[in-house]
Design a protein around this motif. Structure first.
Motif, PDB file in Angstrom:
ATOM      1  N   SER A 124       0.812  -1.221   0.000  1.00  0.00           N
ATOM      2  CA  SER A 124       0.000   0.000   0.000  1.00  0.00           C
ATOM      3  C   SER A 124       0.841   1.265   0.000  1.00  0.00           C
ATOM      4  O   SER A 124       0.292   2.369  -0.084  1.00  0.00           O
ATOM      5  N   THR A 125       2.153   1.124   0.111  1.00  0.00           N
ATOM      6  CA  THR A 125       3.027   2.297   0.161  1.00  0.00           C
ATOM      7  C   THR A 125       2.831   3.156  -1.088  1.00  0.00           C
ATOM      8  O   THR A 125       2.950   2.661  -2.211  1.00  0.00           O
ATOM      9  N   PRO A 126       2.534   4.431  -0.929  1.00  0.00           N
ATOM     10  CA  PRO A 126       2.295   5.283  -2.105  1.00  0.00           C
ATOM     11  C   PRO A 126       3.592   5.679  -2.802  1.00  0.00           C
ATOM     12  O   PRO A 126       4.626   5.885  -2.162  1.00  0.00           O
TER      13      PRO A 126
ATOM     14  N   GLU B 113       4.756   8.499  -5.681  1.00  0.00           N
ATOM     15  CA  GLU B 113       4.309   9.677  -6.421  1.00  0.00           C
ATOM     16  C   GLU B 113       5.202   9.898  -7.636  1.00  0.00           C
ATOM     17  O   GLU B 113       6.421   9.965  -7.521  1.00  0.00           O
TER      18      GLU B 113
ATOM     19  N   ARG C 176      -0.289   9.444  -8.236  1.00  0.00           N
ATOM     20  CA  ARG C 176      -0.023   8.750  -6.977  1.00  0.00           C
ATOM     21  C   ARG C 176      -0.481   7.298  -7.117  1.00  0.00           C
ATOM     22  O   ARG C 176      -1.660   7.024  -7.321  1.00  0.00           O
ATOM     23  N   LEU C 177       0.468   6.379  -7.022  1.00  0.00           N
ATOM     24  CA  LEU C 177       0.182   4.957  -7.180  1.00  0.00           C
ATOM     25  C   LEU C 177       0.724   4.193  -5.982  1.00  0.00           C
ATOM     26  O   LEU C 177       1.658   4.643  -5.314  1.00  0.00           O
ATOM     27  N   SER C 178       0.138   3.039  -5.741  1.00  0.00           N
ATOM     28  CA  SER C 178       0.685   2.154  -4.715  1.00  0.00           C
ATOM     29  C   SER C 178       1.791   1.304  -5.328  1.00  0.00           C
ATOM     30  O   SER C 178       1.898   1.171  -6.556  1.00  0.00           O
TER      31      SER C 178
END
Length: 310
Positions: free
Chosen positions: A37-39, A41, A46-48
């Protein structure tokens, strides 16, 4: 990009996260879900980590497939060419085909493990994938777990002996048999020629057979360096037959047999023994994993299911 980095970082990382999510252990599942789940950028996007790595592996799969198809078409064109350098160019193109195929399968493997990890994360976040709840039964005793772990380890160690034999067969099939098949076309004209008396084309033929025999010896030594118990068992078997693997054995073979006879037996193997080793390896590995399942399973998971009435 460096595909070695991809093979040793991207693929193992995705596989590890998938294993953690499938482990059924609350802490491991929570940690893997948090990592996925760490974003990340990228500008305003913004994606995991899960989405980013899946997209990356998917894109690489498409690009690698395109490269593979181009290499295959180029190899076909070169093979039909009448140029004097066709053989050299053909080898170069086949090497390109191999590299592009390797890249494709690595990309597909990475895509698969990251998709699986992503899907397991979604199930975990939706509480559809969660650690089993305790049912109030007693836990498996530490002594029992240790005994099962030792049994599993013993089964894995025993599997090393038949796996050594199977690895040897694979090495022969990959490095010895193909060259043997090419040399067999020249075996007829040098059928009864010894290496010590060979001249002309037969001398070249005998030198090629000697190189192939040395390749077989290197295959033996390579396999034995990878298998501890397999090496010990093979050495005991050699001692029982009064056989010493090494250059002296090759010299003895060429002194007693013609080059063609040595060639015909260079990849000779007992198929019955190979089949028995394959079966033994399968049984040993299955037994090992069955024992290890008892190490990590709770007692109520091992108990027979069903309702009981007094």
């Amino acid at each position: 990009m460096s595909w070695s980095i991809f093979a040793y970082t991207v693929v193992p990382a995705g596989a590890l996260l998938a294993v953690l999510l499938a482990s059924g252990r609350g802490l491991a599942m929570k940690a893997a879900s948090k990592v996925l789940s760490t974003p990340v950028e990228i500008g305003s996007l913004r994606l995991s980590v899960a989405v980013l790595m899946t997209a990356l592996c998917g894109a690489l799969s498409l690009l690698s497939y395109s490269g593979l198809r181009r290499s295959e078409m180029r190899a076909e064109q070169v093979s039909s060419s009448s140029l004097a350098q066709t053989m050299i160019l053909g080898d170069q193109q086949m090497r390109n085909v191999f590299h592009q195929g390797r890249n494709l399968y690595l990309s597909l493997l990475g895509f698969t493990v990251w998709v699986v990890a992503w899907r397991l994360k979604v199930l975990h976040d939706n509480q559809q994938l969660a650690p089993p709840k305790a049912r109030g039964r007693g836990q498996t005793s530490p002594t029992s777990r240790i005994m099962w772990a030792l049994a599993g380890l013993l089964a894995l160690l025993l599997s090393d002996v038949p796996l050594c034999r199977l690895n040897y067969q694979l090495q022969l099939a990959a490095f010895v048999t193909p060259r043997k098949e090419r040399l067999m076309a020249s075996a007829g004209m040098c059928d009864n020629v010894l290496a010590s008396t060979a001249v002309g084309q037969c001398q070249v033929f005998c030198e090629d057979v000697r190189l192939l025999s040395e390749e077989r010896m290197r295959s033996i030594m390579w396999v034995r360096s990878w298998h501890l118990l397999g090496r010990i068992a093979a050495e005991v078997f050699d001692d029982a037959r009064d056989v010493a693997q090494g250059p002296e054995r090759i010299e003895k073979l060429f002194a007693q047999k013609s080059c063609a006879q040595v060639l015909r037996s260079v990849d000779k193997s007992n198929q019955l023994v190979n089949a028995a080793c394959a079966a033994a390896a399968g049984v040993s590995i299955i037994a090992a994993f069955a024992a290890l399942a008892h190490v990590f399973a709770e007692e109520d998971q091992l108990a027979p299911s069903g309702n009981h009435q007094d």
